[in-house]
Design a protein around this motif. Structure first.
Motif, PDB file in Angstrom:
ATOM      1  N   THR A   3       0.847  -1.189   0.000  1.00  9.58           N
ATOM      2  CA  THR A   3       0.000   0.000   0.000  1.00  9.58           C
ATOM      3  C   THR A   3       0.883   1.241   0.000  1.00  9.58           C
ATOM      4  O   THR A   3       1.969   1.252   0.576  1.00  9.58           O
ATOM      5  CB  THR A   3      -0.924   0.035   1.231  1.00  9.58           C
ATOM      6  OG1 THR A   3      -0.129  -0.010   2.409  1.00  9.58           O
ATOM      7  CG2 THR A   3      -1.879  -1.137   1.213  1.00  9.58           C
ATOM      8  N   ARG A   4       0.403   2.270  -0.661  1.00 11.86           N
ATOM      9  CA  ARG A   4       1.139   3.523  -0.748  1.00 11.86           C
ATOM     10  C   ARG A   4       0.151   4.655  -0.495  1.00 11.86           C
ATOM     11  O   ARG A   4      -0.865   4.770  -1.178  1.00 11.86           O
ATOM     12  CB  ARG A   4       1.772   3.650  -2.124  1.00 11.86           C
ATOM     13  CG  ARG A   4       2.567   4.915  -2.298  1.00 11.86           C
ATOM     14  CD  ARG A   4       3.177   4.982  -3.671  1.00 11.86           C
ATOM     15  NE  ARG A   4       2.086   5.024  -4.654  1.00 11.86           N
ATOM     16  CZ  ARG A   4       2.251   4.828  -5.944  1.00 11.86           C
ATOM     17  NH1 ARG A   4       3.432   4.530  -6.413  1.00 11.86           N
ATOM     18  NH2 ARG A   4       1.240   4.896  -6.772  1.00 11.86           N
ATOM     19  N   ASP A   5       0.455   5.480   0.496  1.00  9.17           N
ATOM     20  CA  ASP A   5      -0.381   6.639   0.810  1.00  9.17           C
ATOM     21  C   ASP A   5       0.254   7.891   0.209  1.00  9.17           C
ATOM     22  O   ASP A   5       1.458   8.087   0.291  1.00  9.17           O
ATOM     23  CB  ASP A   5      -0.506   6.832   2.318  1.00  9.17           C
ATOM     24  CG  ASP A   5      -1.327   5.730   2.964  1.00  9.17           C
ATOM     25  OD1 ASP A   5      -2.140   5.133   2.255  1.00  9.17           O
ATOM     26  OD2 ASP A   5      -1.139   5.483   4.165  1.00  9.17           O
ATOM     27  N   SER A   6      -0.582   8.718  -0.380  1.00  3.26           N
ATOM     28  CA  SER A   6      -0.072   9.983  -0.913  1.00  3.26           C
ATOM     29  C   SER A   6      -1.086  11.081  -0.604  1.00  3.26           C
ATOM     30  O   SER A   6      -2.284  10.910  -0.796  1.00  3.26           O
ATOM     31  CB  SER A   6       0.168   9.880  -2.418  1.00  3.26           C
ATOM     32  OG  SER A   6      -1.032   9.612  -3.090  1.00  3.26           O
ATOM     33  N   ILE A   7      -0.577  12.177  -0.110  1.00  6.37           N
ATOM     34  CA  ILE A   7      -1.418  13.343   0.190  1.00  6.37           C
ATOM     35  C   ILE A   7      -1.079  14.426  -0.826  1.00  6.37           C
ATOM     36  O   ILE A   7       0.079  14.808  -0.988  1.00  6.37           O
ATOM     37  CB  ILE A   7      -1.165  13.854   1.618  1.00  6.37           C
ATOM     38  CG1 ILE A   7      -1.523  12.758   2.622  1.00  6.37           C
ATOM     39  CG2 ILE A   7      -1.955  15.118   1.886  1.00  6.37           C
ATOM     40  CD1 ILE A   7      -1.158  13.101   4.048  1.00  6.37           C
ATOM     41  N   ARG A   8      -2.107  14.904  -1.516  1.00 11.91           N
ATOM     42  CA  ARG A   8      -1.913  15.928  -2.538  1.00 11.91           C
ATOM     43  C   ARG A   8      -2.845  17.108  -2.268  1.00 11.91           C
ATOM     44  O   ARG A   8      -3.968  16.923  -1.817  1.00 11.91           O
ATOM     45  CB  ARG A   8      -2.211  15.359  -3.920  1.00 11.91           C
ATOM     46  CG  ARG A   8      -1.262  14.269  -4.308  1.00 11.91           C
ATOM     47  CD  ARG A   8      -1.556  13.763  -5.687  1.00 11.91           C
ATOM     48  NE  ARG A   8      -0.703  12.627  -5.973  1.00 11.91           N
ATOM     49  CZ  ARG A   8      -0.920  11.769  -6.924  1.00 11.91           C
ATOM     50  NH1 ARG A   8      -1.984  11.897  -7.690  1.00 11.91           N
ATOM     51  NH2 ARG A   8      -0.096  10.783  -7.128  1.00 11.91           N
ATOM     52  N   ASN A  16      -6.318  12.604  -0.274  1.00 11.56           N
ATOM     53  CA  ASN A  16      -5.546  11.517   0.326  1.00 11.56           C
ATOM     54  C   ASN A  16      -5.803  10.252  -0.486  1.00 11.56           C
ATOM     55  O   ASN A  16      -6.898   9.703  -0.466  1.00 11.56           O
ATOM     56  CB  ASN A  16      -5.958  11.318   1.785  1.00 11.56           C
ATOM     57  CG  ASN A  16      -5.068  10.320   2.481  1.00 11.56           C
ATOM     58  OD1 ASN A  16      -4.089   9.863   1.927  1.00 11.56           O
ATOM     59  ND2 ASN A  16      -5.423   9.981   3.701  1.00 11.56           N
ATOM     60  N   ASN A  17      -4.795   9.797  -1.205  1.00  9.10           N
ATOM     61  CA  ASN A  17      -4.933   8.591  -2.022  1.00  9.10           C
ATOM     62  C   ASN A  17      -4.214   7.428  -1.351  1.00  9.10           C
ATOM     63  O   ASN A  17      -3.072   7.565  -0.911  1.00  9.10           O
ATOM     64  CB  ASN A  17      -4.319   8.795  -3.411  1.00  9.10           C
ATOM     65  CG  ASN A  17      -5.158   9.693  -4.275  1.00  9.10           C
ATOM     66  OD1 ASN A  17      -6.351   9.826  -4.061  1.00  9.10           O
ATOM     67  ND2 ASN A  17      -4.526  10.322  -5.248  1.00  9.10           N
ATOM     68  N   THR A  18      -4.877   6.304  -1.310  1.00  5.89           N
ATOM     69  CA  THR A  18      -4.252   5.074  -0.852  1.00  5.89           C
ATOM     70  C   THR A  18      -4.292   4.098  -2.012  1.00  5.89           C
ATOM     71  O   THR A  18      -5.353   3.630  -2.414  1.00  5.89           O
ATOM     72  CB  THR A  18      -4.993   4.481   0.364  1.00  5.89           C
ATOM     73  OG1 THR A  18      -5.031   5.461   1.392  1.00  5.89           O
ATOM     74  CG2 THR A  18      -4.308   3.238   0.863  1.00  5.89           C
ATOM     75  N   ASP A  19      -3.122   3.810  -2.549  1.00  3.22           N
ATOM     76  CA  ASP A  19      -3.027   2.890  -3.678  1.00  3.22           C
ATOM     77  C   ASP A  19      -2.557   1.535  -3.166  1.00  3.22           C
ATOM     78  O   ASP A  19      -1.628   1.443  -2.383  1.00  3.22           O
ATOM     79  CB  ASP A  19      -2.025   3.412  -4.712  1.00  3.22           C
ATOM     80  CG  ASP A  19      -2.441   4.761  -5.273  1.00  3.22           C
ATOM     81  OD1 ASP A  19      -3.652   5.011  -5.332  1.00  3.22           O
ATOM     82  OD2 ASP A  19      -1.556   5.546  -5.647  1.00  3.22           O
ATOM     83  N   THR A  20      -3.224   0.480  -3.629  1.00  5.62           N
ATOM     84  CA  THR A  20      -2.843  -0.876  -3.268  1.00  5.62           C
ATOM     85  C   THR A  20      -2.344  -1.591  -4.515  1.00  5.62           C
ATOM     86  O   THR A  20      -3.044  -1.650  -5.518  1.00  5.62           O
ATOM     87  CB  THR A  20      -4.034  -1.651  -2.675  1.00  5.62           C
ATOM     88  OG1 THR A  20      -4.524  -0.927  -1.547  1.00  5.62           O
ATOM     89  CG2 THR A  20      -3.621  -3.032  -2.246  1.00  5.62           C
TER      90      THR A  20
END
Length: 137
Positions: free
Chosen positions: A38-43, A77-81
């Motif tokens: 999982t990868r969290d990214s805040i934009r 806030n994106n959480t990519d799996t």
């Protein structure tokens, strides 16, 4: 004497049957391996920046005013799996190398089987020969 010979033959034949090789055993191997990352990214989507300098002159006084505003309206806030699947592995038989004693037993087992067969033929031939002589044939 013949009874002792028969008991000895039965004993040898059972020894050959009970000391045979084992069947192949399969080692269990993972068939499918799945890995999750999982990868969290805040934009920040909307950013407004305002920078100004005002000069105000009143008589002989100069007023200098600076201000800087930074507006961030929308935060994403994106959480990519990421799912990663490895290739499927096939189980295979694992055979260990035979020890010296096991190799000798394998070689002698073939010889013992040949000797047991020839002994069986001799006994059967002896029985047939004795019956023919007793009958007078």
């Amino acid at each position: 004497m013949k009874r002792l010979l028969y008991i000895l033959i039965v004993f040898l034949m059972s020894g050959i049957c009970f000391t045979s090789c084992r069947s192949i055993k399969y080692v269990p191997v993972e068939t499918v391996r799945i890995e999750y990352k999982t990868r969290d990214s805040i934009r920040f989507d909307s950013i407004y920046q305002r920078d100004s300098v005002f000069l105000l002159i009143k008589g002989d006084t100069v007023y200098k005013e600076k201000y800087k505003y930074l507006y961030r309206y929308l935060t994403i806030n994106n959480t990519d799996t990421v799912i990663k699947t490895d290739s499927i592995q096939v189980p295979y038989p694992v055979e260990k190398e035979l020890s010296r004693w096991q190799k000798i037993k394998l070689e002698l087992g073939g010889w013992a089987f040949g000797i047991a067969l020839s002994l069986l033929f001799v006994i059967i031939g002896n029985i047939v020969y004795n019956r023919k002589i007793k009958k007078g044939g």
